[in-house]
Design an enzyme around this catalytic site. Sequence first.
Site, mmCIF file in Angstrom:
data_model
loop_
_atom_site.group_PDB
_atom_site.id
_atom_site.type_symbol
_atom_site.label_atom_id
_atom_site.label_comp_id
_atom_site.label_asym_id
_atom_site.label_seq_id
_atom_site.Cartn_x
_atom_site.Cartn_y
_atom_site.Cartn_z
ATOM 1 N N GLU A 12 0.849 -1.203 0.000
ATOM 2 C CA GLU A 12 0.000 0.000 0.000
ATOM 3 C C GLU A 12 0.880 1.248 0.000
ATOM 4 O O GLU A 12 2.012 1.231 0.473
ATOM 5 C CB GLU A 12 -0.915 -0.054 1.239
ATOM 6 C CG GLU A 12 -1.796 1.149 1.467
ATOM 7 C CD GLU A 12 -2.819 1.406 0.365
ATOM 8 O OE1 GLU A 12 -2.416 1.555 -0.801
ATOM 9 O OE2 GLU A 12 -4.011 1.514 0.687
ATOM 10 N N ASP A 13 0.340 2.330 -0.540
ATOM 11 C CA ASP A 13 1.098 3.580 -0.579
ATOM 12 C C ASP A 13 1.207 4.237 0.789
ATOM 13 O O ASP A 13 2.284 4.601 1.235
ATOM 14 C CB ASP A 13 0.472 4.564 -1.603
ATOM 15 C CG ASP A 13 -1.027 4.798 -1.392
ATOM 16 O OD1 ASP A 13 -1.629 4.225 -0.461
ATOM 17 O OD2 ASP A 13 -1.610 5.578 -2.179
ATOM 18 N N ARG A 67 0.900 11.660 -9.814
ATOM 19 C CA ARG A 67 1.338 10.280 -9.534
ATOM 20 C C ARG A 67 2.701 9.992 -10.149
ATOM 21 O O ARG A 67 3.438 9.139 -9.675
ATOM 22 C CB ARG A 67 0.338 9.274 -10.132
ATOM 23 C CG ARG A 67 -1.014 9.237 -9.452
ATOM 24 C CD ARG A 67 -1.754 7.974 -9.900
ATOM 25 N NE ARG A 67 -3.187 8.038 -9.661
ATOM 26 C CZ ARG A 67 -3.779 7.725 -8.503
ATOM 27 N NH1 ARG A 67 -3.070 7.346 -7.474
ATOM 28 N NH2 ARG A 67 -5.094 7.786 -8.385
ATOM 29 N N PHE A 93 -0.635 16.412 3.496
ATOM 30 C CA PHE A 93 -1.178 15.736 2.312
ATOM 31 C C PHE A 93 -0.066 15.697 1.273
ATOM 32 O O PHE A 93 0.398 16.726 0.803
ATOM 33 C CB PHE A 93 -2.422 16.447 1.769
ATOM 34 C CG PHE A 93 -3.103 15.621 0.718
ATOM 35 C CD1 PHE A 93 -3.939 14.573 1.074
ATOM 36 C CD2 PHE A 93 -2.859 15.846 -0.635
ATOM 37 C CE1 PHE A 93 -4.534 13.769 0.109
ATOM 38 C CE2 PHE A 93 -3.448 15.049 -1.602
ATOM 39 C CZ PHE A 93 -4.295 14.016 -1.229
ATOM 40 N N ASP A 103 -3.263 6.136 6.530
ATOM 41 C CA ASP A 103 -3.642 7.442 7.078
ATOM 42 C C ASP A 103 -4.587 7.182 8.255
ATOM 43 O O ASP A 103 -4.141 6.868 9.346
ATOM 44 C CB ASP A 103 -4.287 8.241 5.935
ATOM 45 C CG ASP A 103 -4.640 9.658 6.305
ATOM 46 O OD1 ASP A 103 -4.110 10.167 7.304
ATOM 47 O OD2 ASP A 103 -5.467 10.277 5.600
HETATM 48 P P1 5GP Z 1 -6.929 5.711 4.959
HETATM 49 O O1 5GP Z 1 -8.061 4.786 4.709
HETATM 50 O O2 5GP Z 1 -5.783 5.075 5.743
HETATM 51 O O3 5GP Z 1 -7.376 6.986 5.611
HETATM 52 O O4 5GP Z 1 -6.320 6.184 3.573
HETATM 53 C C1 5GP Z 1 -6.630 5.551 2.426
HETATM 54 C C2 5GP Z 1 -6.161 6.216 1.188
HETATM 55 O O5 5GP Z 1 -6.280 7.636 1.276
HETATM 56 C C3 5GP Z 1 -4.711 5.952 0.853
HETATM 57 O O6 5GP Z 1 -4.514 4.693 0.252
HETATM 58 C C4 5GP Z 1 -4.469 7.083 -0.120
HETATM 59 O O7 5GP Z 1 -4.936 6.732 -1.391
HETATM 60 C C5 5GP Z 1 -5.328 8.211 0.437
HETATM 61 N N1 5GP Z 1 -4.462 9.121 1.217
HETATM 62 C C6 5GP Z 1 -4.315 9.212 2.543
HETATM 63 N N2 5GP Z 1 -3.409 10.161 2.864
HETATM 64 C C7 5GP Z 1 -2.981 10.670 1.687
HETATM 65 C C8 5GP Z 1 -2.015 11.678 1.331
HETATM 66 O O8 5GP Z 1 -1.354 12.314 2.145
HETATM 67 N N3 5GP Z 1 -1.867 11.906 -0.001
HETATM 68 C C9 5GP Z 1 -2.553 11.227 -0.976
HETATM 69 N N4 5GP Z 1 -2.304 11.547 -2.229
HETATM 70 N N5 5GP Z 1 -3.447 10.289 -0.676
HETATM 71 C C10 5GP Z 1 -3.650 10.005 0.634
#
Ligand code: 5GP
Length: 183
Positions: free
Chosen positions: A100-101, A166, A153, A104
Amino acid sequence: MIDSTTIKEVLISEEQLQQRVKELAKQISDDYKGEEVVLVCVLKGAVMFFADLARYVEGDVSLDFISCSSYGSSTVSSGVVRIMKDLDKPVEGKHVVVVEDIVDTGNTLHYLLENLKSRNAKSVRLVALLNKPDRRTAEVKVDYQGFEIPDYFVVGYGLDFAEKYRNLPFVGILNEKVYQDKV
Ligand code: 5GP
């Protein structure tokens, strides 16, 4: 195209990313020595990380892809997750490493990891390039972590804002002005 009005600061350089990715690949190769492992790319954000990581993981490796959507605004996720594209092959009895990238709030991964475990995989682990622990609301165990970052972000190296950025080879902090104008 990229200047301080869009990218405020380079947080992680291309060189730092490439070095850390190789270290993670070595760790994974050592941990799964002699075992078959399925690397699962969470589309689309993990795509650059996945492609770089996968080419350095040694051993009996196969690749698969999954896509989830988390509803919410473009910079804040909700808790509702849906699988948009599922894996091509069953993972029953297999060692799975989800790639996973960023973690958050943890909502997406919490759902996805539970979902994959329920398919009777032999094991399910997570490798996340970036970890933003400050915003965690759902419990997620990050087995392999690239970098821990503050609550910014970020974009680049697979991560987008409105499908842009990207393709940047580094991870940068998006200037708030870019999304304040659009959210
Ligand atoms: P989560 O479910 O953990 O809150 O985050 C899920 C998705 O939100 C990540 O896989 C990503 O695609 C997006 N996301 C969360 N934080 C960031 C960020 O700082 N930048 C970007 N571009 N996407 C984020």
